[in-house]
Motif scaffolding. Structure first.
Motif, PDB file in Angstrom:
ATOM      1  N   SER A  90       3.709  -7.426   0.753  1.00 25.51           N
ATOM      2  CA  SER A  90       2.452  -6.578   0.907  1.00 25.51           C
ATOM      3  C   SER A  90       2.330  -5.751  -0.414  1.00 25.51           C
ATOM      4  O   SER A  90       3.171  -5.961  -1.280  1.00 25.51           O
ATOM      5  N   GLU A  91       1.391  -4.804  -0.473  1.00 28.27           N
ATOM      6  CA  GLU A  91       1.204  -4.268  -1.475  1.00 28.27           C
ATOM      7  C   GLU A  91       2.085  -2.906  -1.769  1.00 28.27           C
ATOM      8  O   GLU A  91       2.116  -2.662  -2.933  1.00 28.27           O
ATOM      9  N   GLN A  94       3.440  -2.997  -8.857  1.00 21.69           N
ATOM     10  CA  GLN A  94       3.897  -3.131  -7.406  1.00 21.69           C
ATOM     11  C   GLN A  94       4.230  -1.621  -7.197  1.00 21.69           C
ATOM     12  O   GLN A  94       4.626  -0.632  -7.848  1.00 21.69           O
TER      13      GLN A  94
END
Length: 206
Positions: free
Chosen positions: A79-80, A140
């Motif tokens: 995921s982000e 990230q």
């Protein structure tokens, strides 16, 4: 630093990502001895992270992290925002070299600020060129529950101390970053800053 940017890759891919991202963020050479990531086990470990000194400083290195061990929330790794309930930083060593006007660590923190400012929400871009190319793709982000720093050591070598050296040892620091996701550059800046503040409070000089 996209420390887990290679989360879906083999360990050597993670090691390369850490070294590339770290060198870009700090603007000095960054090396890593070993990376170990177990997606199914929900764990990651970075061993022997070394941050070199800016030009003009004589100590062999500015920062050394013996081991950084992380618990990963498995469902978040693609995921982000990667969820890390707990991070343990074991045996970090900071070698502070400089004088009242500045030090190697203060310069590295400025370099991190310049990196953070380049992020989409960080502000205007730094017009100065950097020695390492910017990693491709978005930075990230991580949400950390808590960080435990154990057996930290801060060595001080300063001209205003007449060439004498002092060492502060901090057995344990607990850091709670909060709910706001952070990039690895922001996270490292916070860890370094907190270790320095603890060392300045009432250090056990040796």
């Amino acid at each position: 630093i996209g420390a887990l940017a290679g989360i879906g890759c083999h360990d050597l891919g993670v090691k390369a990502a850490v070294e590339k991202g770290g060198s870009y963020a700090f603007k000095v050479p960054v090396t890593l001895d070993k990376a170990s990531v177990s997606i199914l086990g929900g764990k990651a470990s970075l061993q022997g992270l070394t941050v070199g000194n800016p030009a003009g400083y004589k100590t062999p290195r500015a920062i050394y992290l013996g081991e950084t061990a992380m618990e990963l929330k498995i469902g978040s790794v693609t995921s982000e925002v990667i969820e890390i309930p707990e991070m343990k930083v074991l045996g970090p060593q900071l070698s502070v070299e400089g004088d009242l006007k500045g030090s190697n660590i203060s310069q590295l923190l400025k370099n991190l600020d310049a990196t953070i400012a380049k992020l989409p929400s960080g502000g205007e871009k730094d017009p100065q060129p950097t020695p390492a190319p910017e990693p491709a793709g978005p930075e990230q982000k991580y949400r950390i529950g808590k960080i435990l720093v154990t057996d930290a050591q801060v060595g001080l070598s300063a001209t205003f101390m007449g060439g004498q050296e002092a060492t502060a040892r901090i057995p344990r620091i607990e850091i709670v970053p909060g709910d706001e996701p952070m990039t690895m550059a922001q996270l490292l800046k916070k860890i370094i800053g907190d270790v320095l503040r603890e060392a300045a409070k009432d250090p056990d000089q040796a």
